[in-house]
Scaffold this motif. Structure first.
Motif, mmCIF file in Angstrom:
data_model
loop_
_atom_site.group_PDB
_atom_site.id
_atom_site.type_symbol
_atom_site.label_atom_id
_atom_site.label_comp_id
_atom_site.label_asym_id
_atom_site.label_seq_id
_atom_site.Cartn_x
_atom_site.Cartn_y
_atom_site.Cartn_z
ATOM 1 N N LYS A 154 41.168 19.943 -26.623
ATOM 2 C CA LYS A 154 40.881 20.755 -27.829
ATOM 3 C C LYS A 154 39.588 20.507 -28.753
ATOM 4 O O LYS A 154 38.916 21.063 -29.242
ATOM 5 N N GLN A 155 39.603 18.989 -28.880
ATOM 6 C CA GLN A 155 38.318 18.343 -29.469
ATOM 7 C C GLN A 155 37.114 18.801 -29.008
ATOM 8 O O GLN A 155 36.134 19.107 -29.572
ATOM 9 N N ALA B 269 44.694 17.070 -26.438
ATOM 10 C CA ALA B 269 44.312 16.811 -27.698
ATOM 11 C C ALA B 269 42.678 16.480 -27.272
ATOM 12 O O ALA B 269 41.946 17.055 -28.205
ATOM 13 N N HIS B 270 42.533 15.797 -26.594
ATOM 14 C CA HIS B 270 41.130 15.631 -26.106
ATOM 15 C C HIS B 270 40.492 17.040 -25.734
ATOM 16 O O HIS B 270 39.025 17.251 -26.182
ATOM 17 N N ALA C 81 36.244 22.328 -29.484
ATOM 18 C CA ALA C 81 35.759 22.534 -30.765
ATOM 19 C C ALA C 81 34.262 22.379 -30.919
ATOM 20 O O ALA C 81 33.765 23.299 -31.385
ATOM 21 N N HIS C 82 33.836 21.368 -30.200
ATOM 22 C CA HIS C 82 32.452 20.852 -30.187
ATOM 23 C C HIS C 82 31.764 22.206 -29.501
ATOM 24 O O HIS C 82 30.652 22.609 -29.748
ATOM 25 N N CYS D 144 38.091 13.892 -20.738
ATOM 26 C CA CYS D 144 39.340 14.276 -21.532
ATOM 27 C C CYS D 144 40.383 14.122 -20.596
ATOM 28 O O CYS D 144 40.296 14.287 -19.385
#
Length: 630
Positions: free
Chosen positions: A38-39, A35-36, A42-43, A31
């Motif tokens: 948060k992605q 934005a990275h 989420a995973h 990351c």
């Protein structure tokens, strides 16, 4: 993305990461933006790994690496959703809040959370991080509360915890408490000794600092740099230079902090040869030329009288000038050498390259205006410092303005400005106005200002002597004698005039009427011979500078014994024809000595640089750089 509270509900359970989860964990490592992050988050939420301390800690640590102000608060939100954060996570977040004073209280809140939950139990690193926060953002009372918890767990004697306790107490000014921790420590390392010495230096207690320094079982560059800086701080410049020599003999390589302090000592001693040697050493040893070291180098050359070399160092494209320190040093140097227009031009150039001025910049700038009789420019910059740059004028800025107006003969305006200041003026400001009254012969205002100084600070001998001198110049010798008698009865003594000259690395000092130098007979004989040559050249003594009721011949003899003349005579005797002579005087050069030095520079074909308490005077071919305005 849903809110944390929904996705991380109590029904979800943490699971142990499997081998198949490693690609997901490596995704966290890759990351590079919020934005990275948060992605990846989420995973981790979808797979349930977010509730496990190891993946969560990787995500939080990655957040700390982002240069985004909001990343720390986001990490804290994530931390709050973890059911049972481990000690590593607690310590990581507590440490993250250390550097910023406005958020250090969060470190303490996290620490209290640990104590309330009873798990995990704080370790030595926890206490080190929390004490750091108390040191830099909180206060001593919070530190005392945390120390109680360290004592309960037997961690207060741990060398790391004890060290940060010493630093905390010392930085907050509680040096005696720091010493108690130091004395009680079962184990000490270099950091312990250096922190304690640094505490004494900060408190200006050089006796204790040196005693501890001499007891050290081993010393590193920090130890030497700290004690050298301490001696410079209290004005023991020769002792600082001696310690620097001992440091080199001990085989310790100086760093940029050591050299900045030594350059400051050279500047105060006007030890140009030593300063040049340090400059060469910096280049040959490839010492990191940061902006503070560059400012010290510029300041050294300027204060040693070589303003042109100072400017060349400043203009060197290889030297960093992104911060205000080198600019301040150069503007201040130009100001003290009377190159006022150049100082102003440099300030304007500073704005073009987007270096923001600070309070010191405006002190230097206003001094430049004062030495150059640039009254309108001084008024303008004094106004702009608040309206454009948002800097509220302080006592030092009002002092510069009072000096500027007083020197220019605008005594009434100077007095009005001083009396309307938002803070109480000190005797330095009133003393500057009194000096201006003497220069411009305003006896009435001089008496009024002198009375105010006498009433507010009876032991301020310098201003009282100045007022007595004004009486003498007005031929009111009885009033002058009465004032001098009161000074003598009060037991306070005027600082004697003292001038020094460096020759071959050795400093030679002369007091007024000094006869202690080994070359005294030769010096006085040379002065007698010089007096004849100067009179032939047209020199007429300004006997009004002798503030005693003596006949003219006795006054001329008194002038002959002024300390700067002794130093100049010594320099002329002991240097080759054409050699530049540098003199330093602790007081303002009197009018007659200023006049006679102009004649000496012409008769003996010498360039003479005199640094007095106010500024530099460059004498050459019968002229002075100050244009007789100082």
């Amino acid at each position: 993305m849903k809110r944390f509270s929904t996705l991380l509900s109590p029904t979800r359970k943490a699971r142990t990461p499997l081998d198949s989860d490693y690609p997901l964990l490596s995704l966290v490592d890759s990351c590079k933006s919020m934005a990275h992050i948060k992605q990846a988050q989420a995973h981790l939420i979808i797979t349930g790994l977010i509730l496990h301390s190891f993946p969560a800690s990787k995500l939080i640590i990655k957040l700390f690496a982002l240069p985004i102000p909001s990343s720390l608060s986001y990490a804290h939100q994530l931390f709050d959703q973890i059911p049972s954060p481990n000690l590593f996570l607690y310590n990581t977040l507590i440490k993250a809040y250390e550097p910023t004073a406005h958020s250090s209280h969060n470190s303490l809140l996290l620490f209290r959370s640990m104590l309330r939950n009873s798990s995990p139990c704080p370790n030595r690193y926890t206490f080190v991080f929390v004490f750091h926060s108390c040191n830099y953002g909180l206060g001593i009372s919070e530190g005392e509360q945390v120390r109680v918890q360290a004592v309960k767990r037997g961690l207060d004697t741990n060398v790391f915890v004890a060290n940060v306790l010493i630093r905390m107490y010392a930085n907050q000014g509680f040096v005696d408490d720091a010493r108690k921790v130091f004395d009680w420590s079962l184990e000490r390392d270099l950091f312990s000794w250096n922190s304690m010495i640094g505490g004494y230096v900060r408190a200006a207690d050089l006796g204790q600092a040196r005693e501890l320094f001499d007891e050290m079982p081993e010393r590193d560059v920090v130890s030497w740099s700290t004690i050298i800086a301490g001696y410079v701080q209290v004005g023991f410049f020769m002792e600082a230079m001696e310690l620097f020599c001992k440091m080199q003999l001990a085989g310790i390589v100086p760093n940029e902090f050591t050299l900045a302090s030594v350059l400051a000592a050279c500047a105060s001693l006007v030890a140009l040869d030593q300063g040049r040697w340090i400059h060469v050493y910096i280049e040959k040893a490839r010492i990191n030329m940061n902006e503070r070291l560059l400012a010290s180098l510029i300041d050294m050359y300027a204060k040693c009288g070589d303003i042109d070399l100072a400017f060349r160092v400043f203009c060197d494209e290889n030297n960093p000038k992104r911060t205000v320190w080198p600019w301040n040093a150069m503007i201040s140097g130009l100001a003290m050498h009377g190159r006022s227009k150049e100082a102003i031009n440099l300030f304007e150039r500073m704005k073009i390259v987007n270096v923001a001025p600070d309070r010191i910049t405006f002190v230097a700038l206003l001094n430049a205006c004062s030495h150059g009789r640039l009254v309108d420019e001084g008024r303008l910059y004094f106004k702009l410092m608040r309206s454009i740059h948002g800097i509220e004028p302080g006592l030092e800025h009002y002092g510069c303005m009072g000096d500027l107006l007083g020197r220019a003969g605008l005594l009434k305006e100077a007095e009005e400005m001083i009396t309307s200041m938002p803070m109480a003026p000190d005797t330095v400001i009133w003393g500057a106005l009194l000096g201006a009254c003497r220069i411009h012969g305003d006896m009435e205002m001089g008496r009024r200002v002198g009375k105010f100084i006498r009433d507010s600070e009876p032991n301020h001998v310098g201003c009282h002597v100045l007022l007595a001198n004004m009486y003498s110049e007005s031929r009111r010798f009885n009033d002058a004698k009465d004032l001098r008698d009161r000074i003598e009865i009060a037991g306070v003594k005027k600082t004697p005039g003292c001038s020094s000259i460096e020759l071959g690395g050795t400093f030679h000092q002369f007091l007024v009427g000094d006869r202690s130098h080994p070359q005294t007979k030769l010096i006085y004989s040379f002065l007698d011979e010089m007096a004849i040559k100067l009179k032939i050249a047209g020199y007429v003594p300004e006997t009004r500078e002798v503030m005693l009721d003596l006949d003219e011949e006795e006054k001329e003899t008194a002038l002959l014994r002024h300390s700067e003349r002794l130093a100049i005579a010594f320099g002329l005797i002991n240097t080759a024809p054409g050699t530049l002579i540098r003199i330093v005087k602790n007081l303002r050069v009197c009018g007659d000595c200023h006049q006679v030095t102009k004649f000496i520079s012409k008769v003996y074909s010498r360039e003479i640089i005199v640094r007095d308490r106010m500024r530099f005077h460059h004498f050459k071919d019968g002229l002075c750089s100050c244009k007789d305005y100082w």
